[in-house]
Structures are given as structure tokens and as C-alpha cells.
Design an enzyme around this catalytic site. Structure first.
Site, PDB file in Angstrom:
ATOM      1  N   TYR A 117     -27.231 -24.607 -28.166  1.00 47.73           N
ATOM      2  CA  TYR A 117     -27.664 -25.443 -27.081  1.00 47.73           C
ATOM      3  C   TYR A 117     -27.080 -26.866 -27.390  1.00 47.73           C
ATOM      4  O   TYR A 117     -26.723 -27.326 -26.483  1.00 47.73           O
ATOM      5  CB  TYR A 117     -29.090 -25.200 -27.148  1.00 47.73           C
ATOM      6  CG  TYR A 117     -29.546 -26.338 -25.838  1.00 47.73           C
ATOM      7  CD1 TYR A 117     -29.433 -25.850 -24.644  1.00 47.73           C
ATOM      8  CD2 TYR A 117     -30.373 -27.375 -26.196  1.00 47.73           C
ATOM      9  CE1 TYR A 117     -30.099 -26.913 -23.620  1.00 47.73           C
ATOM     10  CE2 TYR A 117     -30.816 -28.217 -25.200  1.00 47.73           C
ATOM     11  CZ  TYR A 117     -30.742 -27.743 -24.019  1.00 47.73           C
ATOM     12  OH  TYR A 117     -31.038 -28.485 -22.832  1.00 47.73           O
ATOM     13  N   GLU A 168     -40.265 -25.279 -16.796  1.00 44.59           N
ATOM     14  CA  GLU A 168     -40.164 -23.682 -17.433  1.00 44.59           C
ATOM     15  C   GLU A 168     -39.106 -23.847 -18.654  1.00 44.59           C
ATOM     16  O   GLU A 168     -39.034 -22.708 -19.000  1.00 44.59           O
ATOM     17  CB  GLU A 168     -39.549 -22.750 -16.236  1.00 44.59           C
ATOM     18  CG  GLU A 168     -40.449 -22.856 -15.262  1.00 44.59           C
ATOM     19  CD  GLU A 168     -40.272 -22.011 -14.081  1.00 44.59           C
ATOM     20  OE1 GLU A 168     -39.492 -21.236 -14.193  1.00 44.59           O
ATOM     21  OE2 GLU A 168     -40.916 -21.976 -12.985  1.00 44.59           O
ATOM     22  N   SER A 215     -28.991 -33.925 -21.849  1.00 40.18           N
ATOM     23  CA  SER A 215     -30.061 -33.679 -22.735  1.00 40.18           C
ATOM     24  C   SER A 215     -30.122 -34.874 -23.898  1.00 40.18           C
ATOM     25  O   SER A 215     -28.971 -35.070 -24.343  1.00 40.18           O
ATOM     26  CB  SER A 215     -30.175 -32.467 -23.084  1.00 40.18           C
ATOM     27  OG  SER A 215     -31.343 -32.401 -24.361  1.00 40.18           O
ATOM     28  N   ARG A 274     -33.206 -17.078  -8.119  1.00 38.50           N
ATOM     29  CA  ARG A 274     -34.480 -16.252  -7.593  1.00 38.50           C
ATOM     30  C   ARG A 274     -34.572 -16.352  -5.983  1.00 38.50           C
ATOM     31  O   ARG A 274     -35.241 -17.506  -5.696  1.00 38.50           O
ATOM     32  CB  ARG A 274     -35.444 -16.886  -8.351  1.00 38.50           C
ATOM     33  CG  ARG A 274     -35.611 -16.110  -9.988  1.00 38.50           C
ATOM     34  CD  ARG A 274     -36.437 -16.956 -10.781  1.00 38.50           C
ATOM     35  NE  ARG A 274     -36.396 -18.327 -11.164  1.00 38.50           N
ATOM     36  CZ  ARG A 274     -36.905 -18.948 -11.885  1.00 38.50           C
ATOM     37  NH1 ARG A 274     -38.164 -18.554 -12.541  1.00 38.50           N
ATOM     38  NH2 ARG A 274     -36.961 -20.249 -12.303  1.00 38.50           N
ATOM     39  N   PRO A 294     -32.395 -36.164 -20.599  1.00 38.48           N
ATOM     40  CA  PRO A 294     -33.807 -36.271 -20.724  1.00 38.48           C
ATOM     41  C   PRO A 294     -34.149 -35.820 -22.114  1.00 38.48           C
ATOM     42  O   PRO A 294     -33.614 -34.912 -22.860  1.00 38.48           O
ATOM     43  CB  PRO A 294     -34.492 -35.530 -19.734  1.00 38.48           C
ATOM     44  CG  PRO A 294     -33.364 -35.116 -18.900  1.00 38.48           C
ATOM     45  CD  PRO A 294     -32.055 -34.977 -19.655  1.00 38.48           C
TER      46      PRO A 294
HETATM   47  P1  NDP Z   1     -36.037 -24.886 -15.686  1.00 39.18           P
HETATM   48  O1  NDP Z   1     -36.074 -23.546 -16.481  1.00 39.18           O
HETATM   49  O2  NDP Z   1     -37.509 -25.198 -14.971  1.00 39.18           O
HETATM   50  O3  NDP Z   1     -35.253 -24.753 -14.677  1.00 39.18           O
HETATM   51  C1  NDP Z   1     -33.642 -24.449 -14.882  1.00 39.18           C
HETATM   52  C2  NDP Z   1     -33.076 -24.137 -13.411  1.00 39.18           C
HETATM   53  O4  NDP Z   1     -31.849 -23.708 -13.732  1.00 39.18           O
HETATM   54  C3  NDP Z   1     -33.722 -23.111 -12.731  1.00 39.18           C
HETATM   55  O5  NDP Z   1     -33.698 -23.377 -11.204  1.00 39.18           O
HETATM   56  C4  NDP Z   1     -32.869 -21.781 -12.837  1.00 39.18           C
HETATM   57  O6  NDP Z   1     -32.924 -20.978 -11.714  1.00 39.18           O
HETATM   58  C5  NDP Z   1     -31.543 -22.663 -13.018  1.00 39.18           C
HETATM   59  N1  NDP Z   1     -30.580 -21.634 -13.712  1.00 39.18           N
HETATM   60  C6  NDP Z   1     -30.579 -21.390 -14.864  1.00 39.18           C
HETATM   61  N2  NDP Z   1     -29.544 -20.353 -15.052  1.00 39.18           N
HETATM   62  C7  NDP Z   1     -28.865 -20.328 -14.148  1.00 39.18           C
HETATM   63  C8  NDP Z   1     -27.594 -19.501 -13.687  1.00 39.18           C
HETATM   64  N3  NDP Z   1     -27.120 -18.505 -14.684  1.00 39.18           N
HETATM   65  N4  NDP Z   1     -27.310 -19.548 -12.444  1.00 39.18           N
HETATM   66  C9  NDP Z   1     -27.984 -20.210 -11.566  1.00 39.18           C
HETATM   67  N5  NDP Z   1     -29.204 -21.176 -11.944  1.00 39.18           N
HETATM   68  C10 NDP Z   1     -29.480 -20.792 -12.922  1.00 39.18           C
HETATM   69  O7  NDP Z   1     -35.663 -26.114 -16.569  1.00 39.18           O
HETATM   70  P2  NDP Z   1     -35.552 -27.598 -16.436  1.00 39.18           P
HETATM   71  O8  NDP Z   1     -35.576 -27.983 -15.280  1.00 39.18           O
HETATM   72  O9  NDP Z   1     -35.945 -28.215 -17.591  1.00 39.18           O
HETATM   73  O10 NDP Z   1     -33.995 -27.480 -17.002  1.00 39.18           O
HETATM   74  C11 NDP Z   1     -33.071 -28.194 -16.099  1.00 39.18           C
HETATM   75  C12 NDP Z   1     -31.839 -28.618 -16.977  1.00 39.18           C
HETATM   76  O11 NDP Z   1     -32.188 -29.679 -17.521  1.00 39.18           O
HETATM   77  C13 NDP Z   1     -31.033 -27.824 -17.734  1.00 39.18           C
HETATM   78  O12 NDP Z   1     -29.582 -28.008 -17.716  1.00 39.18           O
HETATM   79  C14 NDP Z   1     -31.652 -28.281 -19.200  1.00 39.18           C
HETATM   80  O13 NDP Z   1     -30.833 -27.811 -20.128  1.00 39.18           O
HETATM   81  C15 NDP Z   1     -31.787 -29.634 -18.936  1.00 39.18           C
HETATM   82  N6  NDP Z   1     -33.005 -30.449 -19.872  1.00 39.18           N
HETATM   83  C16 NDP Z   1     -34.103 -29.812 -20.038  1.00 39.18           C
HETATM   84  C17 NDP Z   1     -35.038 -30.537 -20.773  1.00 39.18           C
HETATM   85  C18 NDP Z   1     -36.244 -30.119 -20.858  1.00 39.18           C
HETATM   86  O14 NDP Z   1     -37.061 -30.476 -21.763  1.00 39.18           O
HETATM   87  N7  NDP Z   1     -36.998 -29.670 -19.802  1.00 39.18           N
HETATM   88  C19 NDP Z   1     -34.796 -31.800 -21.522  1.00 39.18           C
HETATM   89  C20 NDP Z   1     -33.183 -32.122 -21.378  1.00 39.18           C
HETATM   90  C21 NDP Z   1     -32.355 -31.298 -20.451  1.00 39.18           C
HETATM   91  P3  NDP Z   1     -32.918 -19.536 -11.403  1.00 39.18           P
HETATM   92  O15 NDP Z   1     -33.660 -18.798 -12.663  1.00 39.18           O
HETATM   93  O16 NDP Z   1     -33.544 -19.196 -10.315  1.00 39.18           O
HETATM   94  O17 NDP Z   1     -31.568 -18.956 -11.639  1.00 39.18           O
HETATM   95  C1  8X3 Z   2     -33.899 -29.950 -24.093  1.00 35.77           C
HETATM   96  C2  8X3 Z   2     -34.801 -31.078 -24.753  1.00 35.77           C
HETATM   97  O1  8X3 Z   2     -35.142 -31.716 -27.217  1.00 35.77           O
HETATM   98  O2  8X3 Z   2     -35.131 -29.500 -26.669  1.00 35.77           O
HETATM   99  O3  8X3 Z   2     -32.707 -30.345 -23.748  1.00 35.77           O
HETATM  100  O4  8X3 Z   2     -33.164 -30.381 -26.781  1.00 35.77           O
HETATM  101  S1  8X3 Z   2     -34.523 -30.611 -26.443  1.00 35.77           S
END
Ligand code: NDP
Ligand code: 8X3
Length: 255
Positions: free
Chosen positions: A155, A191, A142, A37, A185
Site C-alpha cells: 500500500y 469505508e 496519503s 457499485r 490525508p
Molecule cells: P472508501 O473505501 O470510502 O472509498 C473508495 C472509493 O474508491 C469507493 O468509491 C470505491 O468505489 C472506489 N474504488 C475502489 N476501487 C475501485 C476500482 N477498482 N474501480 C473503481 N472505483 C474503485 O475510501 P476513502 O474515501 O477513504 O479512500 C479514497 C482514497 O483516499 C483512496 O485512494 C485511499 O487510498 C486514499 N486515502 C484514504 C485514507 C483514509 O484513511 N481513509 C487516508 C489517505 C488516503 P466502488 O467500490 O463503488 O468501486
Molecule cells: C490511509 C492512511 O495511515 O493507513 O492511506 O496509511 S494510512
């Protein structure tokens, strides 16, 4: 202002990536931030430069696009090539459905982003770190890298792959003085759930009902801590949950 170090953060437009950008900018890192974005990226870059007086390079690309990843890293300007830390964070869950009913498009999206895109980034940046004879790769796994839960099928598989690839990187990059840390985490209110449930706010809110979940800053603080340790110390694997969550299965939800 002279920066002390350089960090590249993928997925810096929201959640953990954005929180890391703020945390590291506040600690005088020069930043390379990425995401799809562009409007958000540019706004975040300007905001961080204003607030913290650091240099920020924003690169807009999709991590699934192999040529775009390689091109972006190969063409980094000289002053951004000495990358000390990579936060390999861009990723997502798409859908939460039984194995027999899940969308194949969702599966492709997760595999292409969380495994293939993740690996393209890590390899491209590792090549630079090898030239520099140092570096620290932080991979976002995760709790789903540790256990498999109902309807988490693909996932969880992609996050298990992040765990396996983190081990693989740690072994193969060992001769090059590169640290590899996997951060795992539990539930964190970013988001993530809105993306997983495709904009369904009710479904997203339900994930955090009765919980005080992690927030993005909690994870950014832990990541920053891992980068502050002496050169001879590496945290290899770190699971971080809110106090009301033990693992993928056990929660102490209120109400
Ligand atoms: P968000 O959705 O808030 O952020 C995800 C980020 O990834 C955004 O900045 C998005 O940017 C970017 N992104 C997604 N797909 C693409 C792509 N194809 N190319 C480039 N950028 C991409 O989620 P989180 O911050 O929570 O997640 C971050 C990481 O942590 C992920 O790998 C998620 O699996 C992992 N995670 C999250 C947990 C949770 O509960 N929130 C727990 C454990 C792990 P944009 O859309 O601008 O491209
Ligand atoms: C994101 C956390 O619990 O949905 O990785 O797998 S959970």
C-alpha cells in the site's frame, strides 16, 4: 440551472469521493461521478440532482479495466468534455500483513488500482484538459506516500508511486496550463478500513480507537479550497492529518 464548471470524481460511491461530490455540487459544479457499485452511483446521482439542481453523469466502471477507462472518457457527451477538475481518488488498501506473508492477490489489486488505474484515468482526462488548455488534477495520495509503516508494504509503495506520478504529471503537463495537486490525508474514518480488513469491523474500529480522526468532509473541504485559488496559484502537495496524528508513526491517542 447553468453550471459554472465540470468536475470528474473517481470513487464517488463513498468516503472522500462522495464528500467531494456533495461539496462541488453545492458549489454549482456539474459532476461526472464514477465507481463500480452502480446502485449507489445511480442513487447518489439522483440525490445530488434533486438537492443541488446540478447535472450529474454517473459512469460505472472499474479503473483497473484500461479499455473501460479509455472508452468512458473518450465517449463523454460534448457537454461533459470540458473538465475543469479531476479528483483522482479511487483507490484502496487490501490487507495489512508482513511483507513475507502478504497475499499476492492483494498486492495485485493495489498495484492495478492505485497505480495503473490511477494513471489510466489521469492520462485519459489530461488529454481532454490539453485540448481545453486548462485543468486541475487532484491526486489522492496519503501519509503513506511520505513514509513506510510496518505491514504497509505494498500500500505504501503504491502511494509513493502516486507521489512520484503527481510530480511527473506536474512537469509534463506544465506547458498545458494544468495544475496538479497531491493531497495526502492521514487516518480518516471512511469505508477505507472496512475494505482493508475485508469487512472485519473490530479491526477497522481499532484504527480509530482513542482518536478523533479526519472525516471525509474535512478532506473534501481542503480539496475544494485548492480549486478556489487564482489561476496563477497551485498547491502542489498537501499533507492533512487530524490534530492527534503527526505522521504515520506518532499519534496522541486517548484512553
Ligand atoms: P472508501 O473505501 O470510502 O472509498 C473508495 C472509493 O474508491 C469507493 O468509491 C470505491 O468505489 C472506489 N474504488 C475502489 N476501487 C475501485 C476500482 N477498482 N474501480 C473503481 N472505483 C474503485 O475510501 P476513502 O474515501 O477513504 O479512500 C479514497 C482514497 O483516499 C483512496 O485512494 C485511499 O487510498 C486514499 N486515502 C484514504 C485514507 C483514509 O484513511 N481513509 C487516508 C489517505 C488516503 P466502488 O467500490 O463503488 O468501486
Ligand atoms: C490511509 C492512511 O495511515 O493507513 O492511506 O496509511 S494510512
Amino acid at each position: 440551472m447553468d453550471h459554472s464548471k465540470t468536475i470528474l470524481i473517481t470513487g464517488a460511491t463513498s468516503g472522500f469521493g462522495l464528500a467531494c461530490a456533495e461539496k462541488f455540487a453545492g458549489n454549482n459544479y456539474q459532476l461526472i461521478i464514477t465507481g463500480r457499485r452502480k446502485d449507489r452511483l445511480d442513487h447518489i446521482a439522483a440525490d445530488l440532482e434533486n438537492r443541488f439542481g446540478v447535472e450529474v453523469l454517473s459512469l460505472c466502471f472499474d479503473v483497473r479495466d484500461r479499455a473501460a477507462v479509455i472508452d468512458a472518457i473518450e465517449k463523454l457527451p460534448d457537454e461533459f468534455r470540458n473538465i475543469d477538475v479531476l479528483v483522482n481518488n479511487a483507490g484502496l488498501a487490501a490487507g495489512k500483513d508482513n511483507f513475507d506473508e502478504a497475499s499476492l492477490d492483494d498486492w495485485d489489486t493495489m498495484v492495478d488500482t492505485n497505480i495503473k488505474g490511477f494513471a489510466y484515468i489521469a492520462q485519459s482526462v489530461a488529454k481532454l484538459m490539453i485540448q481545453n488548455k486548462k485543468g486541475h488534477i487532484i491526486n489522492l495520495g496519503s501519509v503513506a506516500a511520505k513514509q513506510v509503516y510496518a505491514q504497509g508494504n505494498m500500500y505504501c509503495a503504491t502511494k509513493h508511486a502516486v507521489g512520484a506520478l503527481s510530480e511527473a504529471m506536474r512537469i509534463d503537463l506544465l506547458p498545458h496550463n494544468i495544475k496538479v495537486t497531491a493531497i495526502h490525508p492521514g487516518a480518516a474514518n471512511t469505508e477505507f478500513s472496512m475494505v482493508r480488513f475485508k469487512g472485519d469491523q473490530v479491526a477497522a474500529d481499532k484504527v480509530y480507537e482513542g482518536l478523533e480522526p479526519l472525516v471525509a468532509d474535512d478532506v473534501a473541504d481542503a480539496i475544494y479550497y485548492c480549486t478556489t485559488l487564482p489561476p496563477h496559484v497551485c498547491i502542489n502537495d498537501l499533507v492533512i492529518t487530524c490534530t492527534q496524528q503527526a505522521d504515520c508513526f506518532y499519534y496522541n491517542k486517548k484512553g
